[in-house]
Design a protein around this motif. Structure first.
Motif, PDB file in Angstrom:
ATOM      1  N   LYS A 187      -6.715   0.866   8.653  1.00  0.00           N
ATOM      2  CA  LYS A 187      -5.443   1.890   7.666  1.00  0.00           C
ATOM      3  C   LYS A 187      -6.327   2.262   6.327  1.00  0.00           C
ATOM      4  CE  LYS A 187      -2.345   0.238   9.990  1.00  0.00           C
ATOM      5  NZ  LYS A 187      -3.415  -1.065  10.254  1.00  0.00           N
ATOM      6  N   THR A 188      -5.944   0.774   6.071  1.00  0.00           N
ATOM      7  CA  THR A 188      -6.521   0.747   4.907  1.00  0.00           C
ATOM      8  C   THR A 188      -7.789   0.998   4.155  1.00  0.00           C
ATOM      9  OG1 THR A 188      -4.747  -1.717   4.239  1.00  0.00           O
ATOM     10  CG2 THR A 188      -6.566  -1.272   2.419  1.00  0.00           C
ATOM     11  N   THR A 189      -8.991   0.487   4.556  1.00  0.00           N
ATOM     12  CA  THR A 189      -9.818   1.082   4.824  1.00  0.00           C
ATOM     13  C   THR A 189     -10.579   2.392   4.509  1.00  0.00           C
ATOM     14  OG1 THR A 189     -11.346  -1.072   5.467  1.00  0.00           O
ATOM     15  CG2 THR A 189     -12.666   1.016   5.480  1.00  0.00           C
ATOM     16  N   PHE A 235      -0.633  -0.027  -2.949  1.00  0.00           N
ATOM     17  CA  PHE A 235      -1.509  -0.812  -2.722  1.00  0.00           C
ATOM     18  C   PHE A 235      -0.911  -1.891  -1.831  1.00  0.00           C
ATOM     19  CE2 PHE A 235      -4.171   0.702  -6.175  1.00  0.00           C
ATOM     20  CZ  PHE A 235      -5.351   1.042  -5.495  1.00  0.00           C
ATOM     21  N   GLN A 236      -1.768  -2.150  -0.970  1.00  0.00           N
ATOM     22  CA  GLN A 236      -0.987  -3.011   0.170  1.00  0.00           C
ATOM     23  C   GLN A 236      -0.186  -3.962  -0.844  1.00  0.00           C
ATOM     24  OE1 GLN A 236      -3.408  -4.041   3.454  1.00  0.00           O
ATOM     25  NE2 GLN A 236      -1.676  -4.810   4.729  1.00  0.00           N
ATOM     26  N   VAL A 237      -1.283  -4.682  -1.593  1.00  0.00           N
ATOM     27  CA  VAL A 237      -0.506  -5.508  -2.878  1.00  0.00           C
ATOM     28  C   VAL A 237      -0.299  -5.450  -3.762  1.00  0.00           C
ATOM     29  CG1 VAL A 237      -1.433  -7.714  -3.452  1.00  0.00           C
ATOM     30  CG2 VAL A 237      -2.184  -7.427  -1.587  1.00  0.00           C
ATOM     31  N   LEU A 256       0.649   5.539   0.941  1.00  0.00           N
ATOM     32  CA  LEU A 256       1.305   4.433   1.163  1.00  0.00           C
ATOM     33  C   LEU A 256       0.815   3.481   2.260  1.00  0.00           C
ATOM     34  CD1 LEU A 256       4.923   6.128  -0.225  1.00  0.00           C
ATOM     35  CD2 LEU A 256       3.217   5.701  -1.653  1.00  0.00           C
ATOM     36  N   ASP A 257       0.840   2.077   1.355  1.00  0.00           N
ATOM     37  CA  ASP A 257       0.060   1.476   2.429  1.00  0.00           C
ATOM     38  C   ASP A 257       0.792   0.017   2.104  1.00  0.00           C
ATOM     39  OD1 ASP A 257      -1.663  -0.496   3.582  1.00  0.00           O
ATOM     40  OD2 ASP A 257      -2.753  -0.357   2.029  1.00  0.00           O
ATOM     41  N   GLU A 258       2.177   0.499   3.233  1.00  0.00           N
ATOM     42  CA  GLU A 258       2.578  -0.524   3.783  1.00  0.00           C
ATOM     43  C   GLU A 258       3.693  -0.704   3.148  1.00  0.00           C
ATOM     44  OE1 GLU A 258       1.495  -4.329   5.668  1.00  0.00           O
ATOM     45  OE2 GLU A 258       0.022  -3.641   6.496  1.00  0.00           O
ATOM     46  N   PRO A 259       4.765   0.505   2.029  1.00  0.00           N
ATOM     47  CA  PRO A 259       6.163   0.693   1.114  1.00  0.00           C
ATOM     48  C   PRO A 259       7.009   0.132   1.215  1.00  0.00           C
ATOM     49  CG  PRO A 259       5.318   2.442   2.515  1.00  0.00           C
ATOM     50  CD  PRO A 259       4.491   1.659   3.006  1.00  0.00           C
TER      51      PRO A 259
END
Ligand SMILES: Nc1ncnc2c1ncn2[C@@H]1O[C@H](COP(=O)(O)OP(=O)(O)OP(=O)(O)O)[C@@H](O)[C@H]1O
Ligand SMILES: [Mg+2]
Length: 246
Positions: free
Chosen positions: A44-46, A86-88, A162-165
């Motif tokens: 997913k993030t990739t 970003f996830q982080v 949005l990555d895990e907002p």
């Protein structure tokens, strides 16, 4: 008819021999909320990194409307209206909340005055006014996430990924964020892609779902059809994996 969607066509990504994505075709329309779900490590993030130019793609194309964004740098993708979180979380720790959002607006060519107005409006929208002059470094995790999304929106993007907002937010913060996010596509036609493992959040927000497993698409469709899809249940929903977090 012109297709003004953001889409990947048969995109593959490899990390030293590991095929993290294998021929993934995904599309997001303006005004739509698409949920991108799947187990940990499914890509997913990739996929978001590939769309925004953070990782190179081994094959495939990335298109936005008539424009071919394949091979674009993150900066070029963002100038074409693709914004992300970003996830982080990534912020300027030693700038204030207002300065963080202003800097994002200025980086997209807004003048000082317009950037200040934009920041003020976004901080009001995200309930961050009381934090406006605080340094980013001292913020709670939930506040940092809201500042990050405000920064992404400061560029007036056409698409926001949005990555895990809501990761790290408590229930009240998550509910407040959801109310804001669900309005964005309605008020300005933004196309929104949301990655999350919280299926309640995904089911409430999203119009459509795209499901990855081991770097491949295993289902795309409306919430009901995806939720009852046996491949999705086997790979993700039935395993309790959706409660996992990175
Ligand atoms: N920069 C990298 N270098 C090497 N391998 C990577 C890199 N980024 C991701 N991977 C690998 O690619 C695969 C997909 O990872 P990715 O982070 O996209 O998964 P994800 O679906 O976002 O997972 P999660 O739900 O845990 O966030 C994993 O096997 C991961 O280890
Ligand atoms: Mg991820």
């Amino acid at each position: 008819m012109t297709d003004d969607s953001l889409r990947t066509i048969d995109v593959s990504v490899e990390f030293s021999g590991l095929r993290a994505l294998d021929g993934v075709s995904l599309s997001i329309s303006p005004g739509e909320i698409l949920g991108l779900i799947g187990p940990n490590g499914s890509g997913k993030t990739t996929l978001v990194n590939a769309i925004t130019g953070q990782v190179p793609i081994a094959a495939g194309r990335i298109l936005c409307g008539q424009a071919d964004l394949t091979g674009f740098s993150p900066r070029e993708a963002s100038l074409r209206g693709i914004a992300r979180s970003f996830q982080v979380v990534r912020l300027f720790n030693n700038l204030t909340v207002t300065e963080n959002v202003e800097a994002a607006a200025m980086a997209h060519g807004k003048g000082r005055r317009a950037s200040r107005d934009k920041a003020r409006n976004l901080l009001a929208e995200f309930g961050l006014e009381a934090r406006a002059e605080d340094l980013a470094i001292g913020l709670s995790y939930g506040d940092k996430r809201r500042v990050e999304i405000s920064r992404a929106l400061a560029a007036d993007p056409k698409f926001l990924l949005l990555d895990e907002p809501a990761a790290g937010m408590n229930e009240a913060e998550t509910a407040a964020l959801l109310s804001i996010l669900e309005e964005l596509p309605r008020t300005n036609g933004l196309g929104l892609l949301i990655i999350d493992h919280d299926m309640r959040l995904i089911m409430r927000l999203c119009d459509r779902l795209h499901v990855l497993a081991s770097g491949r698409t295993i289902a795309v469709g409306d919430k009901e059809s995806v939720r009852s899809n046996s491949l999705v249940i086997e790979a993700y929903l039935g395993t309790g994996a959706e409660t996992a977090h990175a």
